[in-house]
Design a protein around this motif. Sequence first.
Motif, PDB file in Angstrom:
ATOM      1  N   LEU A 276       2.353 -60.558  24.387  1.00  0.00           N
ATOM      2  CA  LEU A 276       2.631 -59.361  25.174  1.00  0.00           C
ATOM      3  C   LEU A 276       2.839 -58.146  24.273  1.00  0.00           C
ATOM      4  O   LEU A 276       2.371 -57.052  24.578  1.00  0.00           O
TER       5      LEU A 276
ATOM      6  N   ASP B  31       2.797 -54.560  25.676  1.00  0.00           N
ATOM      7  CA  ASP B  31       3.693 -54.704  26.825  1.00  0.00           C
ATOM      8  C   ASP B  31       5.070 -55.115  26.290  1.00  0.00           C
ATOM      9  O   ASP B  31       5.504 -56.256  26.453  1.00  0.00           O
TER      10      ASP B  31
ATOM     11  N   SER C  87       9.218 -49.999  22.964  1.00  0.00           N
ATOM     12  CA  SER C  87       9.595 -49.512  24.295  1.00  0.00           C
ATOM     13  C   SER C  87      10.526 -48.304  24.193  1.00  0.00           C
ATOM     14  O   SER C  87      11.140 -47.900  25.177  1.00  0.00           O
TER      15      SER C  87
END
Length: 123
Positions: A19, A24, A56
């Motif tokens: 991921l 992600d 993130s």
Amino acid sequence: MHETTPETHVIQYRAAEQLLAARDPRGALKLLESVVTAFPEKTSVRLLRARAFFLSAQLRAAEEEFQVVLEREPDNSFAHFALGRTLERAGRDDEALRHFRLAAALDPRPDFWEAARFGDRAV
């Protein structure tokens, strides 16, 4: 409810790596929660979570995780470099430079060396 086994955690860790590679990081963080809870001492898990926090834009959490890694492995050049990038992104350039230089001293990779700015006179 399914029983969680060590194999399940390995699968979750590997899926989190995928991921992260697919950009992600939030998905990776969700998978890593139970892995970190089960294996808080595993530096590789903490490093992957730190990278996911960084990607993130959770800079404080990323900084904390990279610090945990460096407490356990003070000679981890990648962790120094990544912490430097985290601090740089947070506008803490002087602190970042220290970690870039440690990374370059531990491993003279071109990207580490460039970030360390050893050749800059103004530094």
